[in-house]
Enzyme design. Structure first.
Site, PDB file in Angstrom:
ATOM      1  N   ILE A  26      23.801 -34.271  30.723  1.00 21.11           N
ATOM      2  CA  ILE A  26      24.227 -35.261  31.723  1.00 21.11           C
ATOM      3  C   ILE A  26      23.375 -36.512  31.617  1.00 21.11           C
ATOM      4  O   ILE A  26      23.876 -37.636  31.708  1.00 21.11           O
ATOM      5  CB  ILE A  26      24.181 -34.654  33.134  1.00 21.11           C
ATOM      6  CG1 ILE A  26      25.269 -33.582  33.276  1.00 21.11           C
ATOM      7  CG2 ILE A  26      24.375 -35.733  34.196  1.00 21.11           C
ATOM      8  CD1 ILE A  26      25.261 -32.846  34.598  1.00 21.11           C
ATOM      9  N   HIS A  60      28.604 -34.711  47.460  1.00 21.26           N
ATOM     10  CA  HIS A  60      28.524 -33.823  46.298  1.00 21.26           C
ATOM     11  C   HIS A  60      29.853 -33.797  45.534  1.00 21.26           C
ATOM     12  O   HIS A  60      30.509 -32.767  45.410  1.00 21.26           O
ATOM     13  CB  HIS A  60      28.133 -32.400  46.708  1.00 21.26           C
ATOM     14  CG  HIS A  60      27.537 -31.613  45.577  1.00 21.26           C
ATOM     15  ND1 HIS A  60      26.670 -30.563  45.773  1.00 21.26           N
ATOM     16  CD2 HIS A  60      27.685 -31.718  44.219  1.00 21.26           C
ATOM     17  CE1 HIS A  60      26.316 -30.054  44.602  1.00 21.26           C
ATOM     18  NE2 HIS A  60      26.929 -30.739  43.648  1.00 21.26           N
TER      19      HIS A  60
END
Length: 317
Positions: free
Chosen positions: A152, A279
């Site tokens: 990521i 989130h």
């Protein structure tokens, strides 16, 4: 008898699944109380339901003595590690490397740009019908530190490249050299942080990273710097961040919080200079096609007796 495969997506939606295993679809249901599709004792490959609480994901584990592989659909596996005592010996716990990099990196850049350019203030002004201009910092010419330089983190740097940032500093648990430059050790953070305009957190949650972004870490960040967290909430000390934001010294853009979900009365909601998203780094239109490809590839390897990929942990006896 070949152990069965439990999948969190309907098997008929997943191209490339090998013939042979019996496939069962189970995602816990809307309330997490969905009955099991078959006897868990026959399951050898468990695809963990996505976006469900940890107690739902772990519910069948104690009844799976033949289990060989646990495949999550999340980049982090901290919620499953909390239940590893329920797993028989030799189970390989795999994360979803390759599924969330694009979406999470997109959100990291979205939060960074929105916070720097004051987008939340413009939205509030629009709600009131007010034309409220302001002079804001650009991402161009900023120094950016990426904390947690894995898949990521690399994807975040990919997306930083077109924005003419002055410098990208990479930090990970283990230092190394990449084609883009050095990856610094976490131990070097005290000397790196004072020079950074933006710190983007992408590290997994482990015992080593829990509370890593604490009072001392934040105190070393320069005045007016921006902290972006798309990792896990407990990586950041909420009270320490709240103190810095309330004082107006630091800004933050958070996709994850501790606690989570953030209670309505929590002061972080109203802290100046703090942007919060609920989130949403992973659940986008990019998720399902990548999740299907991952599940098909991993089940194929497992069914053929080949090593599965992205193993985070193998349980011991």
């Amino acid at each position: 008898m070949t152990p069965e495969v439990w999948l969190p997506l309907p098997p008929e939606e997943i191209e490339g699944l090998p013939e042979g295993p019996v496939y069962r679809f189970w995602d816990g249901g809307p309330d997490g109380r969905q009955e099991f599709p078959a006897d868990p004792a026959d399951c050898g490959f468990y695809g963990v339901p996505y976006l469900k609480p940890g107690d739902v994901k772990s519910r069948p584990l104690a009844r799976m003595p033949r289990l060989e592989v646990v495949q999550t659909l999340t980049a982090g596996v901290d919620d499953m590690l909390a239940h590893r005592a329920l797993l028989p010996p030799g189970v390989r716990l795999c994360n979803a490397r390759g599924v969330h990099e694009a979406s999470t990196a997109e959100l990291a850049l979205t939060l960074t740009l929105a916070a720097l350019r004051g987008i939340p203030d413009f939205v509030r002004a629009q709600d009131k019908g007010e034309w409220r201009s302001s002079f804001r910092p650009a991402l161009a010419d900023r120094s950016v530190l990426v904390l947690g330089y894995g898949a990521i983190g690399e994807a975040v740097e990919d997306r930083l490249a077109p924005f003419e940032v002055a410098r990208v500093v990479r930090v990970a648990r283990s230092p190394r050299t990449t084609e883009r430059g050095p990856v610094h050790a976490v131990a070097e953070l005290p000397s790196l942080l004072p020079e950074m305009d933006v710190v983007i957190v992408t590290t997994p949650l482990t015992e080593a990273t829990r509370g890593l972004v604490g009072a001392d870490f934040l105190a070393r960040m320069k005045d007016g710097a921006l902290l972006v967290n798309v990792a896990r909430g407990p990586v950041v000390d909420t009270d320490a961040l709240l103190a810095e934001a309330t004082a107006g010294r630091l800004c933050a853009a958070l996709d994850v919080t501790d606690p989570e979900p953030l209670p309505p009365e929590h002061p972080l909601w109203q802290a100046p200079g703090v942007l919060i998203s609920p989130h949403v780094g992973g659940p986008t239109s990019a998720f399902r096609p990548r999740a299907r490809r991952l599940l098909a590839a991993q089940v194929t390897r497992w069914a053929a007796g080949e090593p599965v990929h992205h193993v985070v942990l193998t349980t011991e006896g």
